[in-house]
Design an enzyme around this catalytic site. Structure first.
Site, PDB file in Angstrom:
ATOM      1  N   SER A 175       0.837  -1.202   0.000  1.00 16.32           N
ATOM      2  CA  SER A 175       0.000   0.000   0.000  1.00 16.32           C
ATOM      3  C   SER A 175       0.868   1.246   0.000  1.00 16.32           C
ATOM      4  O   SER A 175       2.021   1.242   0.467  1.00 16.32           O
ATOM      5  CB  SER A 175      -0.895   0.008   1.242  1.00 16.32           C
ATOM      6  OG  SER A 175      -1.504   1.280   1.440  1.00 16.32           O
ATOM      7  N   TYR A 188      -1.956  -0.934  10.416  1.00 16.31           N
ATOM      8  CA  TYR A 188      -2.070  -1.309   9.010  1.00 16.31           C
ATOM      9  C   TYR A 188      -0.859  -0.830   8.226  1.00 16.31           C
ATOM     10  O   TYR A 188      -0.264  -1.589   7.444  1.00 16.31           O
ATOM     11  CB  TYR A 188      -3.355  -0.728   8.416  1.00 16.31           C
ATOM     12  CG  TYR A 188      -3.487  -0.941   6.925  1.00 16.31           C
ATOM     13  CD1 TYR A 188      -3.873  -2.168   6.414  1.00 16.31           C
ATOM     14  CD2 TYR A 188      -3.197   0.093   6.030  1.00 16.31           C
ATOM     15  CE1 TYR A 188      -3.981  -2.375   5.044  1.00 16.31           C
ATOM     16  CE2 TYR A 188      -3.303  -0.105   4.660  1.00 16.31           C
ATOM     17  CZ  TYR A 188      -3.698  -1.334   4.171  1.00 16.31           C
ATOM     18  OH  TYR A 188      -3.785  -1.530   2.817  1.00 16.31           O
TER      19      TYR A 188
END
Length: 283
Positions: A175, A188
């Site tokens: 990401s 995350y």
């Protein structure tokens, strides 16, 4: 006048459900296939929806048989299988938790039983949860996020690796948060950074075996994870921070996975592609 980019919405469960999104994400491949993955088979985690679904259908269009792994979104998963089969390839849906090592081993075994071979592994499944302050991040959430987003990648790779030969490819989804961070999703973001390091380390470990390992680091993409993670107003503005000023679609990311899995990327390993709407980040 409003700065909303899509309708405000949210879902009270994670993983989210693609069929409940409005508008539905664009996942169909945008171009005809060229047989780049002809005769190959792929295993894709998180393949029921979002980026995983787009990758599954795109790889099927390029000639691959595709097994998808998902948690419990049965209707979405079966819909993905129908799209795989509509491309003339075999599809298989396997329900379970990638945080469980034994499930990962069973999933690989079932894919091998169905297809007789395995050439491509796409580690894509992940979860994310907002927490306003680090002090409020529970030990339970921290552990769960790392189990899904890091341990699951390790477990699935360990299970698949004995069956991957020279010319095979592993593609990990990470990401933009691995490079930019995200203040309300520190756990995350940390897992996504771990996957960048995992990709680079595994690439070096497997280069002599002829197995390439690369990653894709999407920016803001319209997937079920978004309404499942944020409040309705934040969802409505998702993508506005990108240089292009809009959210990306799953089929704008899947082409990166297909490229990295194919022989077109034969001289690439340990690399990360960045379909993120024009934001410049470290490689």
């Amino acid at each position: 006048m409003t700065d909303r980019l899509q309708p405000a919405q949210e879902q009270a469960r994670q993983p989210g459900l693609e069929r409940e999104m409005a508008p539905r994400p664009d996942f169909m491949p945008r171009f005809p296939g060229a047989g780049r993955l002809e005769g190959r088979s792929a295993l894709i985690t998180g393949g029921d929806s979002g980026i995983g679904r787009a990758v599954a259908v795109a790889m099927a269009r390029e000639g691959a048989d595709v097994a998808i792994v998902y948690l419990d979104e049965h209707r979405d998963a079966q819909e993905t299988v129908r799209y795989i089969e509509a491309e003339g390839r075999r599809g298989l849906a396997l329900a379970g938790d990638i945080a469980d090592r034994s499930f990962c081993e069973a999933a690989v075994a079932q894919a091998l039983e169905a297809f007789g071979k395995l050439h491509i592994l796409v580690n894509n499944a992940a979860e994310q949860h907002e927490v306003s302050e680090l002090e409020k991040l529970s030990a339970e959430q921290l552990e769960r996020t790392f189990k899904s987003n890091v341990f699951g990648y390790f477990y699935m790779t360990q299970a698949a690796l004995p069956h991957l030969g020279a010319g095979s490819s592993i593609v990990n989804t990470t990401s933009i948060t691995a490079y930019q961070g995200y203040p309300t999703m520190m756990d995350y973001s940390a897992t996504r950074g771990a996957i960048v390091a995992f990709t680079r380390s595994l690439s070096e470990a497997l280069v002599e075996r002829g197995i390439r390992v690369n990653a894709v680091a999407p920016g803001p993409i319209w997937t079920p994870l978004i309404p499942a993670s944020f409040d309705a107003e934040k969802v409505a503005r998702h993508g506005g921070s990108s240089e292009m000023g809009r959210v990306g679609q799953p089929n704008e990311v899947a082409s990166c996975h297909v490229f990295l899995a194919s022989e077109e990327a034969s001289y690439m390993s340990g690399q990360v592609l960045h379909p993120n709407g024009g934001t410049l980040v470290g490689s």
